[in-house]
Design an enzyme around this catalytic site. Sequence first.
Site, PDB file in Angstrom:
ATOM      1  N   HIS A   1       2.339   1.993  -3.226  1.00 18.46           N
ATOM      2  CA  HIS A   1       1.325   2.925  -3.858  1.00 18.46           C
ATOM      3  C   HIS A   1       1.886   4.250  -3.696  1.00 18.46           C
ATOM      4  CE1 HIS A   1      -2.152  -0.136  -3.464  1.00 18.46           C
ATOM      5  NE2 HIS A   1      -1.258  -0.573  -4.035  1.00 18.46           N
TER       6      HIS A   1
ATOM      7  N   ASP B   1       0.975  -1.204   0.107  1.00 18.68           N
ATOM      8  CA  ASP B   1       0.110  -0.117   0.016  1.00 18.68           C
ATOM      9  C   ASP B   1       0.968   1.139   0.056  1.00 18.68           C
ATOM     10  OD1 ASP B   1      -2.100   1.945   0.632  1.00 18.68           O
ATOM     11  OD2 ASP B   1      -3.270   0.044   1.089  1.00 18.68           O
TER      12      ASP B   1
END
Length: 463
Positions: A271, A248
Site C-alpha cells: 500500500h 499493507d
Amino acid sequence: MSVVHGVAGNMVYRNFGLLDELENFEVDEEDDMEMEFFDIPSWTSERGSKVLVNVDSFGAVGDGVSDDTKAFVDAWKTACSTSKSVFLVPPGRRYLVNATRFKGPCEDKLVIQIDGTIVAPDEPQNWDPNLPRLWLDFSKLNGVSFQGNGVIDGSGSKWWASSCKKNKTNPCRGAPTAFTIDSSSSVKVKGLTIQNSQQMNFVISRCASVRVSRVLVSAPGDSPNTDGIHITDSTNVALQDCKIGTGDDCVSIVNGSSAIKMKRIYCGPGHGISIGSLGKDNSTGIVTKVVVDTAFLKETTNGLRIKTWQGGNGYVRGIRFENIRMDDVANPIIIDQFYCDSPKECQNQTSAVKISEVMYRNVTGTTKSAKAMKFSCSDTVPCSNIVLSNINLEKKDGSVETYCNSAQGFGYGVVHPSADCLSSEDKEYSIIDQIEPDIVEHRTEIEELEESKDDDAIVHTEL
C-alpha cells in the site's frame, strides 16, 4: 528563473525559508553507533574474545517440528547476562519457537546472529492467549545488533484466512507481529529476512537510534494488515537498502515518531510508504521530520501517503519525499484526511490532525489512476505549505490531473500534472529570480517532539 505559484509579496521570504529548511534537513545515518558486523568464520580466530552462545547447545533440535522455545529462552538468558556474547541461530535448520519475550537489559555488545530459520506455529487457535499480539519480542536493549542471512517466518496463512478483511463473516481481531524491537536504543538490524507474518512483520516501538539495512520483508500482496516495517513512538530511525513487499503499507510511521530517514527503499506489492494512520478515535497524532530519499514503488495501491482520521488532533510536519520513481502506482501522491478503515461509516467531524510543510521533489513515473496527485484535506483544518518541485507523473492510457480540497501550497520547476488547484494565502503569482538560500531568514526549528513514552502495551493503530 523559477515560477513559484501561490507566493507573493511578503510570502516570498517565508516560503523560501521553508524550502531551505525542508531541503537541508537530514537524519544522521551513521552517528556514534560503532557496532561491527562480521561473519561466523572469523569468530574463533580474529575475534576470539566473543562468547558464542549456540541455541543447539541448549537443546534446540531445529527440525521445524520440535518445540525449541525453551532452548531459545535458556540461550537468551546466558547470552544476555554475558558481555560480548553472540546469540547464535545456526544455518541450515528450522527452529519452531512459540510467542516469546526476550527481555533486557543485557550486558555490553550483544550480537543476535540469525543464520537459520525461525518459524512460528501455524495454528491460530493454539496461540498463547497471554501474548496475543506478539511472536518474537525484544525489549529494553541497548547497543545490540541483529544480523545474519537467516529468516524469521511467521507462518501467517491461517491467520490471514481468518481475518475479517478476507471474509466479512469473520470477527475482526488482532494478530501477532512477527518481530518487534521495543523500548530500546542504539540498535542495528542488518541482512535478515522477515516473511509471512501473522499481521505486521517488523515493528520498531518506543525506540531511539535504530539503523535497519539490507532487510527483506515479504508477504503476499493479498495478506491483510501485514505492514512491512511499522515505526511507532520512536526517534532517529534510519531504513536503508531494504526491499519490502506485503499486503499493507511497505513502511508505516505513526504517532510519536520523529527524525525518520529512508534511503534506497524498494516497495511492492503493498500500500506504499505511509505516514499514519493518525487520529483514530479522536486521538492525538504527532509525526515530524521524515525524509524518504530514493525509492522505487512498483504496482502499489498508494505511493507516498499521509492518512488521518476525522476527529483527531496533533500535527504532521517537516516531511520530504524526494528522488522517487513510480511504476504503475494507483495513487502516487496522496494526502487523505478522510481516511476510514472501518466496517462502519465514519461520521463527519470538524477537528483534524494538522498537515503542513510537506515537500515532494523529483517524483516521476506512471500512475494507474487519472488523479495522480490527491490532496484531500479537512475543510476546518486545511493542509498548508505543500511544496511540489520537478514532478512528472503520466498515465499509460490517458491524461492525468490533480485533485485538491482545502490544500494550500505552491510548485516550482516542472509540475505535471499541474497543481494549480492548490490555494494560497495570496492569489497572485510571483516570479522569483535566483534568490540565494543564505539570504533568506530561516524558519525556527520544528519544535521537539512531545514526550509520550510510557510503559503501556504497544498500541497497534489498525486491525
